[in-house]
Design a protein around this motif. Sequence first.
Motif, PDB file in Angstrom:
ATOM      1  N   THR A  58      26.292  79.598  18.380  1.00  0.00           N
ATOM      2  CA  THR A  58      27.281  80.437  17.721  1.00  0.00           C
ATOM      3  C   THR A  58      27.015  81.873  18.146  1.00  0.00           C
ATOM      4  O   THR A  58      25.896  82.365  18.028  1.00  0.00           O
ATOM      5  CB  THR A  58      27.177  80.307  16.191  1.00  0.00           C
ATOM      6  N   VAL A  59      28.058  82.520  18.659  1.00  0.00           N
ATOM      7  CA  VAL A  59      27.950  83.898  19.127  1.00  0.00           C
ATOM      8  C   VAL A  59      28.962  84.731  18.364  1.00  0.00           C
ATOM      9  O   VAL A  59      30.125  84.347  18.248  1.00  0.00           O
ATOM     10  CB  VAL A  59      28.220  83.990  20.648  1.00  0.00           C
ATOM     11  N   THR A  60      28.511  85.865  17.850  1.00  0.00           N
ATOM     12  CA  THR A  60      29.403  86.768  17.137  1.00  0.00           C
ATOM     13  C   THR A  60      29.330  88.162  17.734  1.00  0.00           C
ATOM     14  O   THR A  60      28.319  88.545  18.308  1.00  0.00           O
ATOM     15  CB  THR A  60      29.087  86.812  15.624  1.00  0.00           C
ATOM     16  N   ARG A  61      30.414  88.911  17.596  1.00  0.00           N
ATOM     17  CA  ARG A  61      30.433  90.279  18.110  1.00  0.00           C
ATOM     18  C   ARG A  61      30.487  91.304  16.982  1.00  0.00           C
ATOM     19  O   ARG A  61      30.587  92.495  17.207  1.00  0.00           O
ATOM     20  CB  ARG A  61      31.617  90.482  19.053  1.00  0.00           C
ATOM     21  N   ILE A  62      30.399  90.837  15.735  1.00  0.00           N
ATOM     22  CA  ILE A  62      30.413  91.714  14.568  1.00  0.00           C
ATOM     23  C   ILE A  62      29.040  91.645  13.905  1.00  0.00           C
ATOM     24  O   ILE A  62      28.606  90.567  13.485  1.00  0.00           O
ATOM     25  CB  ILE A  62      31.512  91.286  13.574  1.00  0.00           C
ATOM     26  N   ARG A  63      28.360  92.770  13.850  1.00  0.00           N
ATOM     27  CA  ARG A  63      26.980  92.821  13.355  1.00  0.00           C
ATOM     28  C   ARG A  63      26.872  92.265  11.928  1.00  0.00           C
ATOM     29  O   ARG A  63      25.982  91.483  11.626  1.00  0.00           O
ATOM     30  CB  ARG A  63      26.472  94.260  13.415  1.00  0.00           C
ATOM     31  N   ARG A  64      27.771  92.646  11.048  1.00  0.00           N
ATOM     32  CA  ARG A  64      27.690  92.176   9.651  1.00  0.00           C
ATOM     33  C   ARG A  64      27.865  90.668   9.561  1.00  0.00           C
ATOM     34  O   ARG A  64      27.179  89.998   8.791  1.00  0.00           O
ATOM     35  CB  ARG A  64      28.745  92.906   8.795  1.00  0.00           C
ATOM     36  N   LEU A  65      28.769  90.115  10.335  1.00  0.00           N
ATOM     37  CA  LEU A  65      28.961  88.671  10.369  1.00  0.00           C
ATOM     38  C   LEU A  65      27.691  87.976  10.865  1.00  0.00           C
ATOM     39  O   LEU A  65      27.269  86.953  10.323  1.00  0.00           O
ATOM     40  CB  LEU A  65      30.149  88.314  11.262  1.00  0.00           C
ATOM     41  N   TYR A  66      27.058  88.565  11.873  1.00  0.00           N
ATOM     42  CA  TYR A  66      25.788  88.024  12.379  1.00  0.00           C
ATOM     43  C   TYR A  66      24.726  88.014  11.279  1.00  0.00           C
ATOM     44  O   TYR A  66      24.015  87.032  11.100  1.00  0.00           O
ATOM     45  CB  TYR A  66      25.319  88.859  13.573  1.00  0.00           C
ATOM     46  N   GLU A  67      24.635  89.106  10.539  1.00  0.00           N
ATOM     47  CA  GLU A  67      23.641  89.193   9.464  1.00  0.00           C
ATOM     48  C   GLU A  67      23.882  88.142   8.391  1.00  0.00           C
ATOM     49  O   GLU A  67      22.945  87.530   7.885  1.00  0.00           O
ATOM     50  CB  GLU A  67      23.651  90.594   8.859  1.00  0.00           C
ATOM     51  N   ILE A  68      25.144  87.928   8.037  1.00  0.00           N
ATOM     52  CA  ILE A  68      25.479  86.906   7.037  1.00  0.00           C
ATOM     53  C   ILE A  68      25.140  85.522   7.566  1.00  0.00           C
ATOM     54  O   ILE A  68      24.514  84.716   6.865  1.00  0.00           O
ATOM     55  CB  ILE A  68      26.965  86.993   6.642  1.00  0.00           C
ATOM     56  N   LEU A  69      25.536  85.226   8.793  1.00  0.00           N
ATOM     57  CA  LEU A  69      25.254  83.913   9.374  1.00  0.00           C
ATOM     58  C   LEU A  69      23.757  83.676   9.517  1.00  0.00           C
ATOM     59  O   LEU A  69      23.283  82.548   9.377  1.00  0.00           O
ATOM     60  CB  LEU A  69      25.943  83.763  10.725  1.00  0.00           C
ATOM     61  N   GLN A  70      23.003  84.727   9.791  1.00  0.00           N
ATOM     62  CA  GLN A  70      21.554  84.594   9.935  1.00  0.00           C
ATOM     63  C   GLN A  70      20.922  84.047   8.662  1.00  0.00           C
ATOM     64  O   GLN A  70      20.009  83.233   8.720  1.00  0.00           O
ATOM     65  CB  GLN A  70      20.956  85.970  10.237  1.00  0.00           C
TER      66      GLN A  70
END
Length: 67
Positions: free
Chosen positions: A33-45
Motif C-alpha cells: 500500500t502506497v500513499t502520497r498523503i502524510r496524514r493518511l500514511y500516519e493513520i494507516l501505520q
Amino acid sequence: MIQKEVHATCIEYLQQADQTSTAPESQPQPYRTVTRIRRLYEILQTELLSPITSLAYITAVDSGEKH
C-alpha cells in the motif's frame, strides 16, 4: 485516472525471497500500500494490522497537499 486524485493504492507486490533470511518473523508481504498523503500514511501505520501488507509513503511532485 489521469484526471482523478489518487491518494493511495494497494497492489500485488511480488518481491524476491531473501535466501539468507531464516527468521520466523519475516513473513512474505505480497501486497504493498502506497500513499502520497502524510496524514493518511500516519493513520494507516497505526491501523493497518495485516502482516501481509507493506506500507510506504511517497511525495508526489505537485501533489497539492497543504497543511
